[in-house]
Design an enzyme around this catalytic site. Structure first.
Site, mmCIF file in Angstrom:
data_model
loop_
_atom_site.group_PDB
_atom_site.id
_atom_site.type_symbol
_atom_site.label_atom_id
_atom_site.label_comp_id
_atom_site.label_asym_id
_atom_site.label_seq_id
_atom_site.Cartn_x
_atom_site.Cartn_y
_atom_site.Cartn_z
ATOM 1 N N ASN A 28 0.861 -1.188 0.000
ATOM 2 C CA ASN A 28 0.000 0.000 0.000
ATOM 3 C C ASN A 28 0.896 1.236 0.000
ATOM 4 O O ASN A 28 1.475 1.592 1.031
ATOM 5 C CB ASN A 28 -0.921 -0.006 1.220
ATOM 6 C CG ASN A 28 -1.888 1.164 1.236
ATOM 7 O OD1 ASN A 28 -1.877 2.021 0.352
ATOM 8 N ND2 ASN A 28 -2.728 1.208 2.254
ATOM 9 N N LYS B 49 3.287 0.961 3.171
ATOM 10 C CA LYS B 49 2.865 -0.027 4.148
ATOM 11 C C LYS B 49 2.938 -1.410 3.522
ATOM 12 O O LYS B 49 2.501 -1.598 2.393
ATOM 13 C CB LYS B 49 1.434 0.248 4.609
ATOM 14 C CG LYS B 49 1.232 1.549 5.350
ATOM 15 C CD LYS B 49 -0.231 1.737 5.733
ATOM 16 C CE LYS B 49 -0.480 3.064 6.419
ATOM 17 N NZ LYS B 49 -1.906 3.263 6.747
ATOM 18 N N ARG C 27 -2.770 -2.173 -3.367
ATOM 19 C CA ARG C 27 -3.899 -1.252 -3.282
ATOM 20 C C ARG C 27 -3.686 -0.144 -4.315
ATOM 21 O O ARG C 27 -2.647 0.506 -4.336
ATOM 22 C CB ARG C 27 -3.990 -0.638 -1.895
ATOM 23 C CG ARG C 27 -5.169 0.317 -1.734
ATOM 24 C CD ARG C 27 -5.211 0.901 -0.352
ATOM 25 N NE ARG C 27 -6.461 1.584 -0.101
ATOM 26 C CZ ARG C 27 -6.833 1.999 1.108
ATOM 27 N NH1 ARG C 27 -6.053 1.775 2.151
ATOM 28 N NH2 ARG C 27 -7.979 2.620 1.264
ATOM 29 N N HIS D 15 -12.659 4.317 -0.568
ATOM 30 C CA HIS D 15 -12.748 3.409 0.577
ATOM 31 C C HIS D 15 -13.527 2.139 0.223
ATOM 32 O O HIS D 15 -14.081 1.461 1.096
ATOM 33 C CB HIS D 15 -13.417 4.080 1.790
ATOM 34 C CG HIS D 15 -12.646 5.204 2.384
ATOM 35 N ND1 HIS D 15 -13.249 6.339 2.886
ATOM 36 C CD2 HIS D 15 -11.308 5.389 2.545
ATOM 37 C CE1 HIS D 15 -12.336 7.171 3.341
ATOM 38 N NE2 HIS D 15 -11.141 6.615 3.137
ATOM 39 N N HIS E 56 -17.204 4.758 7.155
ATOM 40 C CA HIS E 56 -15.758 4.606 7.347
ATOM 41 C C HIS E 56 -15.221 5.960 7.796
ATOM 42 O O HIS E 56 -15.187 6.918 7.019
ATOM 43 C CB HIS E 56 -15.087 4.170 6.041
ATOM 44 C CG HIS E 56 -13.609 4.041 6.140
ATOM 45 N ND1 HIS E 56 -12.958 2.823 6.186
ATOM 46 C CD2 HIS E 56 -12.631 4.981 6.212
ATOM 47 C CE1 HIS E 56 -11.655 3.025 6.280
ATOM 48 N NE2 HIS E 56 -11.435 4.331 6.297
ATOM 49 N N LEU E 57 -14.809 6.038 9.056
ATOM 50 C CA LEU E 57 -14.417 7.311 9.651
ATOM 51 C C LEU E 57 -12.971 7.258 10.125
ATOM 52 O O LEU E 57 -12.644 6.567 11.099
ATOM 53 C CB LEU E 57 -15.335 7.643 10.839
ATOM 54 C CG LEU E 57 -16.847 7.554 10.581
ATOM 55 C CD1 LEU E 57 -17.611 7.796 11.870
ATOM 56 C CD2 LEU E 57 -17.262 8.531 9.499
ATOM 57 N N ASN F 65 -9.021 9.684 9.106
ATOM 58 C CA ASN F 65 -8.636 11.022 8.655
ATOM 59 C C ASN F 65 -9.394 11.355 7.369
ATOM 60 O O ASN F 65 -9.780 12.492 7.130
ATOM 61 C CB ASN F 65 -7.129 11.097 8.417
ATOM 62 C CG ASN F 65 -6.659 12.519 8.212
ATOM 63 O OD1 ASN F 65 -7.001 13.411 8.980
ATOM 64 N ND2 ASN F 65 -5.896 12.755 7.161
ATOM 65 N N GLY F 66 -9.633 10.329 6.546
ATOM 66 C CA GLY F 66 -10.576 10.429 5.435
ATOM 67 C C GLY F 66 -11.860 9.728 5.837
ATOM 68 O O GLY F 66 -11.821 8.704 6.523
ATOM 69 N N ARG G 189 -9.960 17.669 5.348
ATOM 70 C CA ARG G 189 -10.756 17.985 4.160
ATOM 71 C C ARG G 189 -12.103 18.561 4.568
ATOM 72 O O ARG G 189 -12.701 18.121 5.548
ATOM 73 C CB ARG G 189 -10.969 16.735 3.305
ATOM 74 C CG ARG G 189 -9.682 16.123 2.767
ATOM 75 C CD ARG G 189 -9.977 14.845 2.004
ATOM 76 N NE ARG G 189 -8.792 14.004 1.941
ATOM 77 C CZ ARG G 189 -8.818 12.681 1.838
ATOM 78 N NH1 ARG G 189 -9.978 12.054 1.758
ATOM 79 N NH2 ARG G 189 -7.705 11.993 1.809
ATOM 80 N N ASP H 58 -6.815 15.261 14.828
ATOM 81 C CA ASP H 58 -6.900 14.013 15.572
ATOM 82 C C ASP H 58 -8.106 14.044 16.495
ATOM 83 O O ASP H 58 -8.182 14.889 17.398
ATOM 84 C CB ASP H 58 -5.618 13.787 16.372
ATOM 85 C CG ASP H 58 -5.585 12.429 17.041
ATOM 86 O OD1 ASP H 58 -6.197 12.289 18.115
ATOM 87 O OD2 ASP H 58 -4.975 11.504 16.484
ATOM 88 N N ARG I 119 -9.051 12.078 18.879
ATOM 89 C CA ARG I 119 -8.752 11.822 20.290
ATOM 90 C C ARG I 119 -8.326 13.098 20.994
ATOM 91 O O ARG I 119 -8.796 13.406 22.099
ATOM 92 C CB ARG I 119 -7.654 10.755 20.402
ATOM 93 C CG ARG I 119 -8.056 9.382 19.910
ATOM 94 C CD ARG I 119 -6.861 8.503 19.670
ATOM 95 N NE ARG I 119 -5.996 9.039 18.616
ATOM 96 C CZ ARG I 119 -4.921 8.418 18.136
ATOM 97 N NH1 ARG I 119 -4.577 7.239 18.629
ATOM 98 N NH2 ARG I 119 -4.201 8.960 17.175
ATOM 99 N N ILE J 37 -11.736 6.424 13.747
ATOM 100 C CA ILE J 37 -12.698 7.166 14.561
ATOM 101 C C ILE J 37 -13.936 6.319 14.814
ATOM 102 O O ILE J 37 -14.434 6.228 15.939
ATOM 103 C CB ILE J 37 -13.082 8.489 13.872
ATOM 104 C CG1 ILE J 37 -11.867 9.414 13.768
ATOM 105 C CG2 ILE J 37 -14.207 9.185 14.627
ATOM 106 C CD1 ILE J 37 -12.115 10.670 12.947
ATOM 107 N N GLU K 68 -8.768 -3.928 5.436
ATOM 108 C CA GLU K 68 -8.525 -3.793 4.005
ATOM 109 C C GLU K 68 -7.383 -4.687 3.534
ATOM 110 O O GLU K 68 -7.418 -5.221 2.421
ATOM 111 C CB GLU K 68 -8.231 -2.327 3.679
ATOM 112 C CG GLU K 68 -9.420 -1.413 3.941
ATOM 113 C CD GLU K 68 -9.025 0.041 4.137
ATOM 114 O OE1 GLU K 68 -9.420 0.873 3.307
ATOM 115 O OE2 GLU K 68 -8.323 0.329 5.128
#
Length: 395
Positions: free
Chosen positions: A9, A16, A86, A175, A203-204, A206-207, A236, A277, A279, A326, A380
């Protein structure tokens, strides 16, 4: 040593890797970051030792270094049995995963105009592994492919027809690998088959994106021509009035600067003025930081509105599913989002939500809820590994 499936990826400045055995068990994973920069570095997950990378290491060099590290630790056979990649954008060319050959590489490159930040680096990973493992079957798995089942009423914009005919301007969605996993895993947990299961998957991370899945197929989704459309995200903006572009032009803001702001300086970061972030935002909100509280409120309200909108594409709803960093971990986001959906009959069980559904097969809804609500960790990498194994065996 067992045969292994390598999952690759590539991000714009990251790489990754994940290794799976033939029984779908993850053997190892690794990441290289800040590629093509002076402070490039890498690590093997679960390993206290980092992997040394020279300054300005590129994707090819990072891949070679991490593969060598896997071999030194006896995690990987000399040659993997298959390699799955990917790929972010497959345009309308690819409706499913494919075995990579020169024609596929050309087609992926042709789609680069639709994803200029993603497809070129995806190709860099493909070229690197094809060079290092020329005899190994390599498979491309596309983030957009799952959404190719959208009907024209869902994927077309209300623009002159020539925009789609000549320039392929349409909603593609992203996604898709994660949403495909949700369709199958939610069905399993509900005791159904994917072909008889309809869910809304959020799907939560950063994107962020949300998808209506009817009988296992994507029928509507929030992301569009690019990953900018839809929900509020980490940096975004999500949906905005297109008239903003002309208004900002009158204020002396160049188009390239608007693009940068909407993609990299907006969303949770832009509203809070502090961080993308979730959190950290929740901690700041708890301490009384009002912009952080507002960022969370806008994020959850927009998400709840999209849940309602996605129901228009379904004739039944078997579950609302939260996933991504998230979605899987934020008790507050799930609670606030569901608080906006009481009119639709959603009700949350506080105790189950606080433990992320770990003791209830992921279910966090109250007994009186009209619909089940699930928290499911996405996977994924496993989807890519399965597709790589399937297509390599068929080749």
């Amino acid at each position: 040593m067992k045969q292994s499936i390598l999952v690759v990826n590539c991000g714009s400045s990251s790489l990754k890797l994940a290794l799976f055995d033939e029984n779908e068990n993850k053997i190892a994973s690794a990441m290289a970051e800040r590629l093509n920069q002076a402070d490039a570095f890498a690590r093997i997950d679960g390993d206290n030792q980092s992997v040394t990378l020279p300054a300005n290491t590129n994707h090819k060099q990072a891949l070679q270094a991490l593969v060598s590290a896997f071999r030194e630790r006896q995690l990987m056979s000399e040659t993997p049995s298959s390699i799955g990649h990917r790929v972010v954008h497959g345009g309308e060319t690819f409706r499913e995963a494919v075995l990579i050959d020169d024609d596929v590489v050309t087609a992926i490159n042709h789609c680069a105009g639709l994803a200029p930040l993603h497809n070129p680096v995806n190709l860099a990973g493909i070229e690197a592994t094809r060079g290092q493992f020329p005899e190994t079957p390599q498979i491309a798995v596309f983030d957009t492919a799952y959404h190719q089942t959208l009907a024209p009423r869902a994927f077309l914009y209300a623009l002159p027809e020539a925009y789609y005919r000549d320039w392929a301007v349409r909603r593609y969605g992203f996604h898709g690998i994660s949403h495909f996993f949700m369709a199958n895993e939610a069905a399993r947990r509900l005791g159904k088959t994917p072909e008889t299961t309809s869910i809304i998957a959020a799907h939560l991370g950063n994107g962020c994106s949300i998808t209506a899945i009817k009988n296992g197929l994507s029928v509507d989704t929030s992301m569009g021509l690019t990953p900018l459309e839809g929900l509020v995200m980490g940096t975004r903006s999500g949906d905005i009035d297109p008239g903003l572009f002309e208004y900002l032009r009158t204020r002396g803001v160049a188009l390239k600067d608007v693009h940068k702001v909407l993609n990299h300086e907006s969303g949770l970061l832009g509203i809070s003025g502090q961080t993308n972030d979730m959190r950290t935002l929740c901690k700041l909100a708890d301490s009384g930081h009002e912009p952080s509280t507002l960022a969370i409120e806008i994020f959850c309200f927009r998400l709840a509105k999209y849940v309602g909108a996605m129901m228009a594409s379904l004739s039944q709803l078997d579950a609302l599913v939260f996933t991504g960093g998230i979605g899987e971990n934020s008790v507050q986001v799930r609670e606030k989002t569901l608080s906006h959906l009481k009119l639709l009959g959603f009700a949350m069980d506080t105790g189950s939500n606080e433990c992320h559904g770990h003791h209830t097969e992921g279910r966090i809804e109250h007994a009186g809820s009209r619909f089940p609500v699930l928290v499911i960790p996405t996977n994924e990498e496993l989807v890519i590994a399965r597709e790589a194994a399937r297509l390599s065996q068929a080749s």
